[in-house]
Scaffold this motif. Structure first.
Motif, PDB file in Angstrom:
ATOM      1  N   PRO A   1       0.849  -1.202   0.000  1.00 37.79           N
ATOM      2  CA  PRO A   1       0.000   0.000   0.000  1.00 37.79           C
ATOM      3  C   PRO A   1       0.879   1.245   0.000  1.00 37.79           C
ATOM      4  CG  PRO A   1      -0.031  -1.042   2.170  1.00 37.79           C
ATOM      5  CD  PRO A   1       0.776  -1.941   1.261  1.00 37.79           C
ATOM      6  N   PRO A   2       0.427   2.306  -0.633  1.00 39.99           N
ATOM      7  CA  PRO A   2       1.219   3.541  -0.624  1.00 39.99           C
ATOM      8  C   PRO A   2       1.477   4.034   0.800  1.00 39.99           C
ATOM      9  CG  PRO A   2      -0.565   3.695  -2.209  1.00 39.99           C
ATOM     10  CD  PRO A   2      -0.796   2.435  -1.419  1.00 39.99           C
ATOM     11  N   TRP A   3       2.598   4.686   1.008  1.00 39.93           N
ATOM     12  CA  TRP A   3       2.976   5.244   2.307  1.00 39.93           C
ATOM     13  C   TRP A   3       1.983   6.308   2.711  1.00 39.93           C
ATOM     14  CZ3 TRP A   3       6.601   3.965   5.818  1.00 39.93           C
ATOM     15  CH2 TRP A   3       6.922   4.896   6.799  1.00 39.93           C
ATOM     16  N   ARG A   4       1.440   6.212   3.898  1.00 39.94           N
ATOM     17  CA  ARG A   4       0.438   7.173   4.363  1.00 39.94           C
ATOM     18  C   ARG A   4       0.868   7.916   5.630  1.00 39.94           C
ATOM     19  NH1 ARG A   4      -2.433   6.907   0.199  1.00 39.94           N
ATOM     20  NH2 ARG A   4      -3.766   5.166  -0.319  1.00 39.94           N
ATOM     21  N   ALA A   5       1.906   7.452   6.282  1.00 36.96           N
ATOM     22  CA  ALA A   5       2.352   8.094   7.522  1.00 36.96           C
ATOM     23  C   ALA A   5       2.963   9.461   7.220  1.00 36.96           C
ATOM     24  CB  ALA A   5       3.375   7.210   8.233  1.00 36.96           C
TER      25      ALA A   5
ATOM     26  N   ASP B   1       9.596   5.702  -1.756  1.00 38.25           N
ATOM     27  CA  ASP B   1       8.555   4.677  -1.824  1.00 38.25           C
ATOM     28  C   ASP B   1       8.850   3.816  -3.054  1.00 38.25           C
ATOM     29  OD1 ASP B   1       6.251   3.166  -1.802  1.00 38.25           O
ATOM     30  OD2 ASP B   1       4.914   4.864  -1.468  1.00 38.25           O
TER      31      ASP B   1
ATOM     32  N   ARG C   1       6.445   2.847  -5.947  1.00 38.39           N
ATOM     33  CA  ARG C   1       5.890   3.898  -6.773  1.00 38.39           C
ATOM     34  C   ARG C   1       6.951   4.693  -7.536  1.00 38.39           C
ATOM     35  NH1 ARG C   1       2.592   1.543  -4.220  1.00 38.39           N
ATOM     36  NH2 ARG C   1       3.585   1.551  -2.249  1.00 38.39           N
TER      37      ARG C   1
END
Length: 133
Positions: free
Chosen positions: A14-18, A46, A49
């Protein structure tokens, strides 16, 4: 003090969200203590991506590392390892070459037969032997 460049290498699906600013991870500081709240931004890489070029070659050892981590088939791994072999032929990169061989064996343990590991010589990054999945 010398400058510090904190870097996060993220290879999750999952894409980095922090947050990329450490201060955003702490609770708000009590009134009067805001100036002492921890502040430190970091650079996020990331891996999943990143834009990748279509050629099987690799331009840098870092790109090879990311491509190895995201290889899904024996052919993917073989292409990256052969490109890495060509990249690290210079005697000046012997130490880096040795470290890559040691590191490459780790993903191979998860992805390849044990016979592959026995046939892989430390002198040649590109000798990946036979594969099984």
């Amino acid at each position: 003090m010398p400058p510090i460049l904190p870097v996060v290498l993220y290879n999750g699906h999952p894409p980095w969200r922090a947050a990329v600013e450490v201060a955003d991870l702490f609770a708000p500081a009590p009134r009067g203590l805001e100036a002492f709240r921890q502040r430190l931004a970091y650079h996020l890489i990331d891996e999943a991506r990143l834009m990748r070029h279509a050629e099987p070659s690799v331009r840098t050892a870092v790109e090879a590392l990311f491509r190895l981590e995201h290889s899904r088939t024996p052919e993917d791994l073989r292409q990256v390892i052969q490109a890495l072999d060509a990249l690290l032929r210079n005697p000046a990169t012997a130490g880096l070459r040795h470290n890559f061989v040691a590191w490459i064996k780790s993903p191979l343990r998860r992805k390849a037969c044990s016979t592959t590991l026995r046939t892989m010589r430390s002198a040649s990054v590109s000798n990946v032997g036979s594969w099984c999945w």
